[in-house]
Design a protein around this motif. Structure first.
Motif, PDB file in Angstrom:
ATOM      1  N   ASP A   1       0.619  -4.973   2.897  1.00 11.46           N
ATOM      2  CA  ASP A   1       1.456  -5.502   1.831  1.00 11.46           C
ATOM      3  C   ASP A   1       1.153  -6.981   1.630  1.00 11.46           C
TER       4      ASP A   1
ATOM      5  N   TRP B   1      -0.092   0.863   4.731  1.00  9.68           N
ATOM      6  CA  TRP B   1      -1.150   0.211   5.509  1.00  9.68           C
ATOM      7  C   TRP B   1      -1.195  -1.297   5.308  1.00  9.68           C
TER       8      TRP B   1
ATOM      9  N   GLN C   1      -1.845  -6.393   7.059  1.00  9.97           N
ATOM     10  CA  GLN C   1      -2.565  -5.133   7.126  1.00  9.97           C
ATOM     11  C   GLN C   1      -2.436  -4.551   8.521  1.00  9.97           C
TER      12      GLN C   1
ATOM     13  N   HIS D   1       0.846  -1.180   0.000  1.00 14.59           N
ATOM     14  CA  HIS D   1       0.000   0.000   0.000  1.00 14.59           C
ATOM     15  C   HIS D   1       0.888   1.239   0.000  1.00 14.59           C
TER      16      HIS D   1
END
Length: 164
Positions: free
Chosen positions: A69, A67, A138, A63
């Motif tokens: 990956d 935020w 996340q 992201h």
């Protein structure tokens, strides 16, 4: 190279690869799940309980604001305690692992098995030979941001023509 270093380096490569030769920026990120592209990502020494597990990782996407990956990760035989700073969903691709949560519940990871690890938890991983997985990470969103987001979405629906 640490996991953080591998992730940062891969993110730079992904960003530069997302530009087309004609200068246009791509909207989507494309990558491959290739074991040969994994780079050393050592497990913190204080987390290792037995053996000499050697982890490797490659970030596949991330992201733009950090935020979340998606990573391709592998590890050789060993036993370690992993601490989850992010929510993580994994899909095992190869090998096997036995994972024990903080309450003593045991989970078996094999190809095709998916597991979710909430941020703030820990688990003991026992890898008899080798494991390879895809990980979708996340950062947990604070409750107040969820609340604000819900208000904004309701306002959008209440306005003629929606909010812009």
């Amino acid at each position: 190279m640490s996991l953080a270093d591998a992730t940062a380096q891969s993110a730079q490569q992904t960003t530069s690869a997302s530009r087309a030769g004609d200068g246009r920026q791509h909207q989507f990120v494309i990558d491959t799940v290739d074991k040969d592209q994994l780079e050393p990502a050592p497990i913190r020494p204080e987390w290792i309980l037995e053996g000499n597990p050697e982890a490797k990782c490659k970030q596949l996407s991330g992201h733009k604001f950090g935020w979340g990956d998606a990573c391709h990760w592998s590890c050789t035989a060993g036993k370690f305690r992993w601490h989850y700073g992010w929510d993580e969903t994994v899909m095992f691709l190869e090998g096997e692992v036995t994972i024990t949560d903080e309450n003593g519940n045991v989970y078996e990871g094999r190809p095709g098995t998916s597991l979710f690890f909430p941020a703030g938890t820990s688990a003991v991983w026992v890898i008899p030979a080798y494991i390879r997985k895809l990980a979708f990470n996340q950062k947990p969103v604070p409750w107040y941001l969820h609340y604000q987001s819900r208000i904004i979405e309701r306002l959008k629906g209440a306005m003629p023509g929606g909010l812009r």
